[in-house]
Each structure stands twice: as C-alpha cells, then as structure tokens.
Design an enzyme around this catalytic site. Structure first.
Site, PDB file in Angstrom:
ATOM      1  N   THR A 132     -39.917 -11.267 -87.197  1.00 18.35           N
ATOM      2  CA  THR A 132     -40.800 -11.765 -88.251  1.00 18.35           C
ATOM      3  C   THR A 132     -40.234 -12.958 -89.013  1.00 18.35           C
ATOM      4  O   THR A 132     -39.018 -13.087 -89.177  1.00 18.35           O
ATOM      5  CB  THR A 132     -41.080 -10.634 -89.272  1.00 18.35           C
ATOM      6  OG1 THR A 132     -41.635 -11.194 -90.462  1.00 18.35           O
ATOM      7  CG2 THR A 132     -39.810  -9.904 -89.679  1.00 18.35           C
ATOM      8  N   GLU A 151     -40.274 -13.136 -92.038  1.00 17.26           N
ATOM      9  CA  GLU A 151     -39.591 -12.600 -93.228  1.00 17.26           C
ATOM     10  C   GLU A 151     -38.077 -12.687 -93.091  1.00 17.26           C
ATOM     11  O   GLU A 151     -37.357 -12.615 -94.079  1.00 17.26           O
ATOM     12  CB  GLU A 151     -39.997 -11.141 -93.461  1.00 17.26           C
ATOM     13  CG  GLU A 151     -41.327 -10.962 -94.144  1.00 17.26           C
ATOM     14  CD  GLU A 151     -41.349 -11.505 -95.568  1.00 17.26           C
ATOM     15  OE1 GLU A 151     -40.605 -11.002 -96.403  1.00 17.26           O
ATOM     16  OE2 GLU A 151     -42.116 -12.445 -95.828  1.00 17.26           O
ATOM     17  N   TYR A 177     -37.097  -4.838 -95.995  1.00 19.57           N
ATOM     18  CA  TYR A 177     -37.839  -4.984 -94.727  1.00 19.57           C
ATOM     19  C   TYR A 177     -37.252  -6.134 -93.894  1.00 19.57           C
ATOM     20  O   TYR A 177     -36.965  -5.979 -92.704  1.00 19.57           O
ATOM     21  CB  TYR A 177     -39.323  -5.249 -95.023  1.00 19.57           C
ATOM     22  CG  TYR A 177     -40.128  -5.728 -93.827  1.00 19.57           C
ATOM     23  CD1 TYR A 177     -40.612  -4.834 -92.883  1.00 19.57           C
ATOM     24  CD2 TYR A 177     -40.400  -7.089 -93.645  1.00 19.57           C
ATOM     25  CE1 TYR A 177     -41.349  -5.275 -91.787  1.00 19.57           C
ATOM     26  CE2 TYR A 177     -41.135  -7.535 -92.559  1.00 19.57           C
ATOM     27  CZ  TYR A 177     -41.610  -6.632 -91.632  1.00 19.57           C
ATOM     28  OH  TYR A 177     -42.321  -7.075 -90.547  1.00 19.57           O
ATOM     29  N   LYS A 185     -35.471  -5.872 -90.255  1.00 20.98           N
ATOM     30  CA  LYS A 185     -35.983  -6.628 -89.095  1.00 20.98           C
ATOM     31  C   LYS A 185     -34.897  -7.524 -88.496  1.00 20.98           C
ATOM     32  O   LYS A 185     -34.879  -7.773 -87.293  1.00 20.98           O
ATOM     33  CB  LYS A 185     -37.180  -7.480 -89.525  1.00 20.98           C
ATOM     34  CG  LYS A 185     -38.495  -6.708 -89.560  1.00 20.98           C
ATOM     35  CD  LYS A 185     -39.019  -6.414 -88.155  1.00 20.98           C
ATOM     36  CE  LYS A 185     -40.351  -5.688 -88.188  1.00 20.98           C
ATOM     37  NZ  LYS A 185     -40.839  -5.288 -86.866  1.00 20.98           N
TER      38      LYS A 185
HETATM   39  P1  NDP Z   1     -49.162  -2.296 -88.942  1.00 21.10           P
HETATM   40  O1  NDP Z   1     -48.574  -1.892 -90.250  1.00 21.10           O
HETATM   41  O2  NDP Z   1     -50.644  -2.517 -88.847  1.00 21.10           O
HETATM   42  O3  NDP Z   1     -48.769  -1.205 -87.844  1.00 21.10           O
HETATM   43  C1  NDP Z   1     -47.529  -0.566 -87.836  1.00 21.10           C
HETATM   44  C2  NDP Z   1     -47.519   0.477 -86.754  1.00 21.10           C
HETATM   45  O4  NDP Z   1     -46.229   1.126 -86.748  1.00 21.10           O
HETATM   46  C3  NDP Z   1     -48.555   1.599 -86.927  1.00 21.10           C
HETATM   47  O5  NDP Z   1     -49.085   1.936 -85.674  1.00 21.10           O
HETATM   48  C4  NDP Z   1     -47.725   2.734 -87.478  1.00 21.10           C
HETATM   49  O6  NDP Z   1     -48.253   4.016 -87.194  1.00 21.10           O
HETATM   50  C5  NDP Z   1     -46.441   2.522 -86.695  1.00 21.10           C
HETATM   51  N1  NDP Z   1     -45.318   3.254 -87.273  1.00 21.10           N
HETATM   52  C6  NDP Z   1     -44.931   3.304 -88.571  1.00 21.10           C
HETATM   53  N2  NDP Z   1     -43.867   4.107 -88.708  1.00 21.10           N
HETATM   54  C7  NDP Z   1     -43.575   4.583 -87.485  1.00 21.10           C
HETATM   55  C8  NDP Z   1     -42.591   5.475 -86.988  1.00 21.10           C
HETATM   56  N3  NDP Z   1     -41.685   6.039 -87.793  1.00 21.10           N
HETATM   57  N4  NDP Z   1     -42.563   5.744 -85.671  1.00 21.10           N
HETATM   58  C9  NDP Z   1     -43.484   5.201 -84.845  1.00 21.10           C
HETATM   59  N5  NDP Z   1     -44.447   4.344 -85.248  1.00 21.10           N
HETATM   60  C10 NDP Z   1     -44.486   4.041 -86.558  1.00 21.10           C
HETATM   61  O7  NDP Z   1     -48.370  -3.595 -88.469  1.00 21.10           O
HETATM   62  P2  NDP Z   1     -48.881  -4.877 -87.627  1.00 21.10           P
HETATM   63  O8  NDP Z   1     -49.715  -4.414 -86.496  1.00 21.10           O
HETATM   64  O9  NDP Z   1     -49.411  -5.879 -88.569  1.00 21.10           O
HETATM   65  O10 NDP Z   1     -47.506  -5.456 -87.095  1.00 21.10           O
HETATM   66  C11 NDP Z   1     -46.952  -5.030 -85.849  1.00 21.10           C
HETATM   67  C12 NDP Z   1     -45.451  -5.301 -85.857  1.00 21.10           C
HETATM   68  O11 NDP Z   1     -45.215  -6.681 -86.030  1.00 21.10           O
HETATM   69  C13 NDP Z   1     -44.686  -4.605 -86.984  1.00 21.10           C
HETATM   70  O12 NDP Z   1     -43.412  -4.270 -86.474  1.00 21.10           O
HETATM   71  C14 NDP Z   1     -44.560  -5.678 -88.046  1.00 21.10           C
HETATM   72  O13 NDP Z   1     -43.425  -5.431 -88.840  1.00 21.10           O
HETATM   73  C15 NDP Z   1     -44.396  -6.899 -87.174  1.00 21.10           C
HETATM   74  N6  NDP Z   1     -44.862  -8.153 -87.732  1.00 21.10           N
HETATM   75  C16 NDP Z   1     -46.132  -8.259 -88.231  1.00 21.10           C
HETATM   76  C17 NDP Z   1     -46.615  -9.466 -88.683  1.00 21.10           C
HETATM   77  C18 NDP Z   1     -47.980  -9.610 -89.240  1.00 21.10           C
HETATM   78  O14 NDP Z   1     -48.233 -10.612 -89.911  1.00 21.10           O
HETATM   79  N7  NDP Z   1     -48.894  -8.688 -88.970  1.00 21.10           N
HETATM   80  C19 NDP Z   1     -45.760 -10.676 -88.629  1.00 21.10           C
HETATM   81  C20 NDP Z   1     -44.469 -10.470 -88.033  1.00 21.10           C
HETATM   82  C21 NDP Z   1     -44.052  -9.246 -87.603  1.00 21.10           C
HETATM   83  P3  NDP Z   1     -49.297   4.752 -88.216  1.00 21.10           P
HETATM   84  O15 NDP Z   1     -50.607   4.107 -87.969  1.00 21.10           O
HETATM   85  O16 NDP Z   1     -49.230   6.164 -87.795  1.00 21.10           O
HETATM   86  O17 NDP Z   1     -48.755   4.516 -89.595  1.00 21.10           O
HETATM   87  P1  GDR Z   2     -45.972 -10.472 -96.309  1.00 19.45           P
HETATM   88  O1  GDR Z   2     -47.538 -10.170 -96.464  1.00 19.45           O
HETATM   89  O2  GDR Z   2     -45.185  -9.888 -97.412  1.00 19.45           O
HETATM   90  O3  GDR Z   2     -45.840 -11.945 -96.076  1.00 19.45           O
HETATM   91  O4  GDR Z   2     -45.618  -9.648 -94.992  1.00 19.45           O
HETATM   92  P2  GDR Z   2     -48.431  -9.774 -97.727  1.00 19.45           P
HETATM   93  O5  GDR Z   2     -49.823 -10.057 -97.321  1.00 19.45           O
HETATM   94  O6  GDR Z   2     -48.107  -8.410 -98.221  1.00 19.45           O
HETATM   95  O7  GDR Z   2     -47.956 -10.822 -98.859  1.00 19.45           O
HETATM   96  C1  GDR Z   2     -48.121 -12.215 -98.709  1.00 19.45           C
HETATM   97  C2  GDR Z   2     -47.832 -12.927-100.019  1.00 19.45           C
HETATM   98  O8  GDR Z   2     -48.869 -12.631-100.946  1.00 19.45           O
HETATM   99  C3  GDR Z   2     -48.271 -12.354-102.203  1.00 19.45           C
HETATM  100  N1  GDR Z   2     -49.161 -11.516-103.014  1.00 19.45           N
HETATM  101  C4  GDR Z   2     -49.545 -10.257-102.718  1.00 19.45           C
HETATM  102  N2  GDR Z   2     -49.287  -9.481-101.648  1.00 19.45           N
HETATM  103  C5  GDR Z   2     -49.847  -8.243-101.604  1.00 19.45           C
HETATM  104  N3  GDR Z   2     -49.637  -7.476-100.538  1.00 19.45           N
HETATM  105  N4  GDR Z   2     -50.634  -7.778-102.621  1.00 19.45           N
HETATM  106  C6  GDR Z   2     -50.913  -8.523-103.731  1.00 19.45           C
HETATM  107  O9  GDR Z   2     -51.612  -8.082-104.631  1.00 19.45           O
HETATM  108  C7  GDR Z   2     -50.352  -9.833-103.785  1.00 19.45           C
HETATM  109  N5  GDR Z   2     -50.425 -10.845-104.677  1.00 19.45           N
HETATM  110  C8  GDR Z   2     -49.700 -11.849-104.206  1.00 19.45           C
HETATM  111  C9  GDR Z   2     -46.969 -11.645-101.842  1.00 19.45           C
HETATM  112  O10 GDR Z   2     -46.079 -11.636-102.957  1.00 19.45           O
HETATM  113  C10 GDR Z   2     -46.512 -12.494-100.676  1.00 19.45           C
HETATM  114  O11 GDR Z   2     -45.837 -13.627-101.139  1.00 19.45           O
HETATM  115  C11 GDR Z   2     -46.484  -9.633 -93.852  1.00 19.45           C
HETATM  116  C12 GDR Z   2     -46.303  -8.278 -93.148  1.00 19.45           C
HETATM  117  O12 GDR Z   2     -47.260  -8.172 -92.128  1.00 19.45           O
HETATM  118  C13 GDR Z   2     -44.909  -8.176 -92.541  1.00 19.45           C
HETATM  119  O13 GDR Z   2     -44.840  -6.993 -91.743  1.00 19.45           O
HETATM  120  C14 GDR Z   2     -44.681  -9.397 -91.655  1.00 19.45           C
HETATM  121  O14 GDR Z   2     -43.388  -9.340 -91.092  1.00 19.45           O
HETATM  122  C15 GDR Z   2     -44.864 -10.675 -92.459  1.00 19.45           C
HETATM  123  O15 GDR Z   2     -46.176 -10.697 -92.985  1.00 19.45           O
HETATM  124  C16 GDR Z   2     -44.674 -11.938 -91.614  1.00 19.45           C
END
Ligand code: NDP
Ligand code: GDR
Length: 336
Positions: A126, A128, A150, A154
């Site tokens: 990520t 992050e 987090y 990662k």
């Molecule tokens: P989600 O939060 O939508 O999905 C996370 C998944 O992980 C869910 O299926 C959840 O299961 C599962 N999970 C949580 N805890 C466990 C555990 N202990 N054992 C097994 N499975 C578990 O994330 P995204 O789909 O958005 O992201 C996918 C991956 O990519 C993640 O690793 C995230 O950190 C990473 N990532 C995401 C980005 C984004 O912008 N979306 C950017 C960069 C990286 P359940 O539904 O049961 O909770």
């Molecule tokens: P991020 O996503 O932390 O980048 O992680 P998020 O959407 O939570 O926050 C993005 C930015 O928005 C600001 N923010 C808020 N965020 C949330 N959630 N709620 C609020 O009310 C709010 N107000 C302002 C945050 O401070 C932040 O700067 C996501 C996740 O999918 C990670 O798992 C992944 O790795 C990264 O994106 C890339």
C-alpha cells in the site's frame, strides 16, 4: 486445465472484483472465509458470483487453517488481500493489526513455501507505507516512512514478501496500490462515507456529514481497474514490485464537492468538521507514479475520479431508494 486461485480477503472490496475477473478468465476460485457472527458475503452476492466460488474457513492469524486452505485449493496463484485494512482502527487495535496485516503475510508465505512452492504469490502492499512522503511523486524506489500501525504492519508484509522471493525463489510480487474505491467500498472509508451521506441527505434522511481532515490529498482510482493490475503482475515471467496509481492527487474537500454537486447540492451546506475523525498522525498527501506498471504490465487506469464518484453516488442513491421501498412494503404488511 483451468487455473486455480486462492484469495484471502475474498469478502472484501478487492476480493469481490478480483474473483469476478478470475472467474471471467476461467479460473477455479477458492477464498478464505474468516468466521464472523454475521454473513460477510454481500459483495459476492452484489456481483452475482457467490455460488461460483469455494469458501474455505480460515484466518490469517491461524497458520494451521492457512496450511489446510493451501492444501485443499492447490492454487496456481495466491492473492493475499486479507487484512485489518482500516487505518483509523489500527491505532485502537495495533497488535491485532500487526498480527493479521503483518505477520499473517509470513504465515501465508510459509504455507505456500511448504505445500505449494510453485504457486505465484501476490501481496497487497500500500501507498500508506510511504506515509510522511520523502519524494513529491512516489515510485517503487521512494523510501518508506509509515505513519500508522497499519502502515508499519504493511511494511513488514511487503519486506517479508521481497525476502521470500530472494531467499526461496518464490514467484512473489508486491503491488504498492494507492487508494482505490468503488460502490463496494466499506462504509468507514472516506469516499464511501461521503457518497452514502450524499444519497441519504438527498433523500431527506440525514442533514449533515461529519468528517475529519478534508485537506488530506489522495491518488484515488477505481478498484475494478486495479485488480486487473494484480493479475497482470502474476502473469510476468519474473516476480517484481509495482506502484499502481492514477498519477493525480485530489483533496477530500474536492472529492466532497464532486459528490454533492452530482445531486445538485453544495458540500459546504452539509459537511461539518469533527476533530473526532482526526488521526494521531496523518498522511497529508499521496501521489503515485505508475510508469513501471504501464511499461512492463501494459496497465493503465481507465476510470477518472469524476466517473468513479458519480458511479458510487448513483449506487448509493439506488440502495437508499431500495431500502425506503422495503420499509414502505413492510409498513403495509407485504411479505409478512
Ligand atoms: P477490505 O477491508 O474491503 O477487505 C479486507 C478483507 O480482509 C475482508 O475480506 C476481511 O474479511 C479480510 N480479513 C480481515 N481480517 C482477516 C483475518 N484475520 N483473516 C482473514 N481475512 C481477514 O479491503 P480492500 O478490499 O479494500 O483491500 C484489499 C487489500 O488491499 C487489503 O489488504 C488492504 O489493506 C490492501 N490495500 C487496499 C487499498 C485500497 O485502497 N482499497 C490500497 C492498498 C492496499 P471480513 O469481510 O470477514 O472482515
Ligand atoms: P486511507 O483511506 O486512510 O487513505 O486508507 P480513508 O478513506 O480512510 O482516508 C483517506 C483520507 O481521508 C481523511 N478523512 C477521513 N477518513 C475517514 N475514513 N473518515 C473521515 O471521516 C475522514 N475525514 C477525513 C483521512 O484522514 C485520510 O487522510 C485506505 C485503506 O484502503 C488502506 O487499507 C489502504 O492501504 C490505503 O487506502 C491506500
């Protein structure tokens, strides 16, 4: 013979889109299903693919369940998308985040190394990890400086993936993905929190939307485009690490403006800043350079932020309308 894939995090946003992509390509897809007290397969249902996958019970914190899942699925490709993925929660649950999001990667790599070393491995890294950014535009060579438990977890997952590639010759790749969103995004993430609120405010169910730091900037893309990049990484002859991003950065404030404007509202009339949503340490700005992915994988994003936000608002408007209809039906006694 059809290829076989094992996906952790199959019930998450990316898991659902990746499953659809792999099914379309003829894969047999198995997914790790963590035990929860409620059903977590709604995203697979929304895409109409719940019945086409085999779900194997297991948890990233439990090595024995990972060994069983690998043994059972005998995958050609393993996608590790499972994680405690919400940055905000990682301060409240830093140890769980380390165990699942960090050490869980080592456990899954071990299961693959011991039982299916020919499998190709994808790690969901990520942006992050860049955190307090050291270069204005981040690429594969930008130094890391994570700003949350987090991000730290990662970073371990990232380096252990690189290490298993170098130590044991595993075909293990790490995708450094910048934020990607969709109508299937979890409600706690800021884009979906905003589009859901826009739909409710438009329907008269809610008046205000409380947010934290709206001056934070992110490089936002569409999850449907990004899962294609994951797959392409595993089709390369050599495993490697890639930044996946759009190359554009936008503030949360501007994203709000786009979402509210789509339904004819002004975000300034509804957004309230609530310090409760500030983070102990913030990632102020992220901007990725996807040049390597473009050159080596032939990958490019296809969806603009404007298109993405409109798609999300439309989906939430439809959900709100559906739930209002269901409530009205229930009130009239239909279905009882
Ligand atoms: P989600 O939060 O939508 O999905 C996370 C998944 O992980 C869910 O299926 C959840 O299961 C599962 N999970 C949580 N805890 C466990 C555990 N202990 N054992 C097994 N499975 C578990 O994330 P995204 O789909 O958005 O992201 C996918 C991956 O990519 C993640 O690793 C995230 O950190 C990473 N990532 C995401 C980005 C984004 O912008 N979306 C950017 C960069 C990286 P359940 O539904 O049961 O909770
Ligand atoms: P991020 O996503 O932390 O980048 O992680 P998020 O959407 O939570 O926050 C993005 C930015 O928005 C600001 N923010 C808020 N965020 C949330 N959630 N709620 C609020 O009310 C709010 N107000 C302002 C945050 O401070 C932040 O700067 C996501 C996740 O999918 C990670 O798992 C992944 O790795 C990264 O994106 C890339």
């Amino acid at each position: 013979m059809n290829k076989r894939a094992l996906i952790t995090g199959i019930t998450g946003q990316d898991g659902a889109y990746l499953t659809r992509l792999l099914l379309d390509k003829g894969y047999k897809v198995c997914g790790l299903l963590a035990r929860r007290s409620t059903d977590t397969t709604w995203r697979l249902d929304e895409l109409g693919i719940r019945g086409e996958v085999e779900l194997l019970e297991g948890d990233l914190s439990d090595l024995s369940s990972l060994l069983r899942a690998v043994e059972r699925s005998r995958p050609d490709e393993v996608y590790n998308l499972g994680a405690q993925s919400f940055v905000g929660t990682s301060w409240a649950q830093p140890v769980l985040t380390a165990e699942v999001t960090g050490v869980g990667v080592a456990k899954l790599l071990e299961a693959v190394r011991l039982l299916q070393p020919s499998a190709r491995f994808y790690q969901a890294s990520t942006s992050e990890m860049f955190g307090l950014v050291q270069e204005q535009v981040q690429s594969e060579t930008t130094p890391f400086y994570p700003r949350s438990p987090y991000g730290v977890a990662k970073l371990y997952g990232h380096w252990i993936t690189v290490n298993y590639r170098e130590s044991f010759g595993l075909h293990a790749s790490s995708g450094i993905l910048f934020n990607h969103e969709s109508p299937l995004r979890g409600i706690e993430f800021v884009t979906r929190k905003v589009t859901d609120a826009v739909a409710r405010i438009k329907a008269g169910q809610q008046r205000e939307l409380r947010l934290g730091n709206i001056d934070a900037r992110r490089d936002w893309g569409f999850a449907g485009d990004y899962v294609e990049a994951m797959w392409r990484m595993l089709q390369q002859e050599r495993a490697d690490d890639y930044v996946i991003a759009t190359g554009e950065t936008t503030s949360v404030r501007e994203m709000c403006r786009i979402a509210f404007r789509h339904v004819g509202l002004n975000y300034e009339d509804h957004v309230v800043i609530d310090p409760k949503f500030y983070r102990p340490a913030e990632v102020d700005v992220l901007l990725g350079n996807p040049a390597k992915a473009r050159e080596r994988l032939g990958w490019a994003p296809r969806t603009s932020l404007e298109q993405l936000i409109r798609m999300m608002v439309e989906a939430d408007l439809a959900r709100v309308a559906r739930s209002e209809e269901e409530t009205a039906h229930a009130r009239l006694g239909y279905g009882s």
